[in-house]
Design a protein around this motif. Structure first.
Motif, PDB file in Angstrom:
ATOM      1  N   GLN A   1       2.712   2.131  -3.458  1.00 47.22           N
ATOM      2  CA  GLN A   1       1.906   2.725  -4.521  1.00 47.22           C
ATOM      3  C   GLN A   1       2.004   4.247  -4.528  1.00 47.22           C
ATOM      4  O   GLN A   1       1.755   4.879  -5.562  1.00 47.22           O
ATOM      5  CB  GLN A   1       0.444   2.303  -4.365  1.00 47.22           C
ATOM      6  N   HIS A   2       2.354   4.845  -3.398  1.00 46.25           N
ATOM      7  CA  HIS A   2       2.435   6.302  -3.305  1.00 46.25           C
ATOM      8  C   HIS A   2       3.860   6.822  -3.459  1.00 46.25           C
ATOM      9  O   HIS A   2       4.091   8.022  -3.309  1.00 46.25           O
ATOM     10  CB  HIS A   2       1.871   6.764  -1.955  1.00 46.25           C
ATOM     11  N   GLU A   3       4.802   5.938  -3.748  1.00 43.54           N
ATOM     12  CA  GLU A   3       6.189   6.354  -3.922  1.00 43.54           C
ATOM     13  C   GLU A   3       6.452   6.790  -5.359  1.00 43.54           C
ATOM     14  O   GLU A   3       5.844   6.276  -6.301  1.00 43.54           O
ATOM     15  CB  GLU A   3       7.142   5.205  -3.545  1.00 43.54           C
ATOM     16  N   ASP A   4       7.345   7.737  -5.524  1.00 37.37           N
ATOM     17  CA  ASP A   4       7.747   8.217  -6.842  1.00 37.37           C
ATOM     18  C   ASP A   4       8.972   7.427  -7.293  1.00 37.37           C
ATOM     19  O   ASP A   4      10.022   7.462  -6.644  1.00 37.37           O
ATOM     20  CB  ASP A   4       8.069   9.713  -6.784  1.00 37.37           C
TER      21      ASP A   4
ATOM     22  N   GLU B   1       0.823  -1.209   0.000  1.00 34.92           N
ATOM     23  CA  GLU B   1       0.000   0.000   0.000  1.00 34.92           C
ATOM     24  C   GLU B   1       0.854   1.256   0.000  1.00 34.92           C
ATOM     25  O   GLU B   1       0.554   2.235  -0.685  1.00 34.92           O
ATOM     26  CB  GLU B   1      -0.916  -0.007   1.217  1.00 34.92           C
ATOM     27  N   ARG B   2       1.930   1.259   0.750  1.00 33.75           N
ATOM     28  CA  ARG B   2       2.799   2.437   0.814  1.00 33.75           C
ATOM     29  C   ARG B   2       3.609   2.610  -0.472  1.00 33.75           C
ATOM     30  O   ARG B   2       3.866   3.750  -0.889  1.00 33.75           O
ATOM     31  CB  ARG B   2       3.744   2.295   2.013  1.00 33.75           C
TER      32      ARG B   2
END
Length: 335
Positions: free
Chosen positions: A217-220, A214-215
């Motif tokens: 997915q928000h990483e660049d 889940e985390r």
């Protein structure tokens, strides 16, 4: 050291694509020239040019050296005879249309000149076709040239931006699937989650796979790989085609000035390199793309390579031998 995972556009590959495009254009021009040289047998008329199979002068009943007033007088005389309002016979409609076409061809000086040239040189088939349709296009065009240019520029700008944005998303998608990038992201996210749980007072830190997924997915992905080409960043208004075209003369002039200055000062006058020139000479000696040299190579590594003066062949050979010795020592160490 240089990051092991990087995406960049090689200057060598860019030249290969440029050469391929040049070869394709040259092949097209060669085929076009061959088609001109092997044109069909001379023809005296064409069914889709000017008056078709008829001679425009004969249609109006005038000589080839007739004055414009004589051509106009002959047309008015035939119009009184063949005009549908004067002659209700349906059979004369096509004849009147031919007369009108002949007058349109001979009444305009430019059209008459191209028609006379076609009569004098019927063997130049493709040339006559080109001149005819060029004239017809100019006569039928109702839109100003600047409007056509503006619309073309807008459409090209939209396509340019869409292609850049497409490449940007594609590169990000490729990076998100690369094993090295995924491993780096998951390791960093895992350590962050563990620190957060320890800061919250949890004694036993247990991190589930779902929390990491889940985390992540928000990483660049750009934070975990070197993106040194234009494909690695999102396009902005500064990258639009009109701005790019306006900047090209300045960029070309600066490029020519910089390289001529480099050749004169350091190739002819043998002066010592400055900081920027030494960086460029080192990059060229390593046969590395400039974007990768500036963005993918850490500053401390660049400084070390510049100090070695690798543009000198002797220094380059000594540096390569040093790398080979280090590689052999590492190989023995892990045996």
């Amino acid at each position: 050291m240089i990051q092991p995972f990087s995406i960049h556009r090689s200057r060598k590959h860019g030249w290969l694509r440029l050469h391929s495009s040049s070869l394709l254009l040259a092949s097209f021009l060669l085929l076009f020239c061959l088609s001109l040289s092997s044109s069909p047998a001379p023809v005296t008329a064409s069914t889709d040019l000017y008056c078709g199979l008829h001679n425009c002068y004969d249609v109006l009943g005038v000589k080839s050296d007739a004055k414009p007033s004589e051509i106009k007088k002959a047309f008015y005389k035939l119009s009184l005879k063949l005009h549908p309002d004067k002659n209700p016979d349906p059979a004369v409609v096509d004849e009147y249309r031919t007369v009108t076409t002949a007058y349109e061809v001979l009444s305009d000086p430019e059209s008459r000149a191209t028609y006379d040239d076609a009569l004098a040189h019927p063997e130049r088939y493709f040339h006559n076709q080109y001149k005819y349709y060029q004239y017809r296009f100019r006569q039928s065009a109702q839109v100003s040239a600047w409007k056509v240019l503006l619309v073309t520029l807008i459409v090209a700008s939209v396509c340019h931006y869409a292609y850049w944005n497409h490449r940007y998303k594609k590169v990000r998608s490729m990076l998100a699937q690369a094993p090295q990038v995924v491993a780096r992201m998951r390791a960093k996210v895992k350590s962050e989650i563990a620190e957060e749980k320890r800061a919250a007072g949890m004694k036993s830190v247990i991190i589930s796979k779902e929390e990491i997924d889940e985390r992540v997915q928000h990483e660049d992905v750009a934070n975990y790989a070197e993106l040194t080409s234009w494909e690695g960043r999102r396009p902005t208004w500064r990258d639009s085609l009109p701005i790019w075209l306006m900047n090209q003369p300045w960029r070309l002039g600066y490029w020519m000035y910089w390289h001529m200055r480099f050749i004169v000062l350091f190739g002819v006058m043998n002066q010592e390199y400055g900081e920027e020139e030494a960086s460029y000479a080192t990059c060229r000696a390593l046969e590395m793309d400039w974007n990768k040299w500036m963005n993918a190579v850490p500053p401390e590594t660049r400084a070390d390579l510049i100090k070695r003066q690798l543009w000198n062949p002797a220094n380059m050979e000594a540096w390569r031998k040093e790398l080979m010795m280090e590689a052999k020592q590492k190989k023995k160490k892990y045996r």
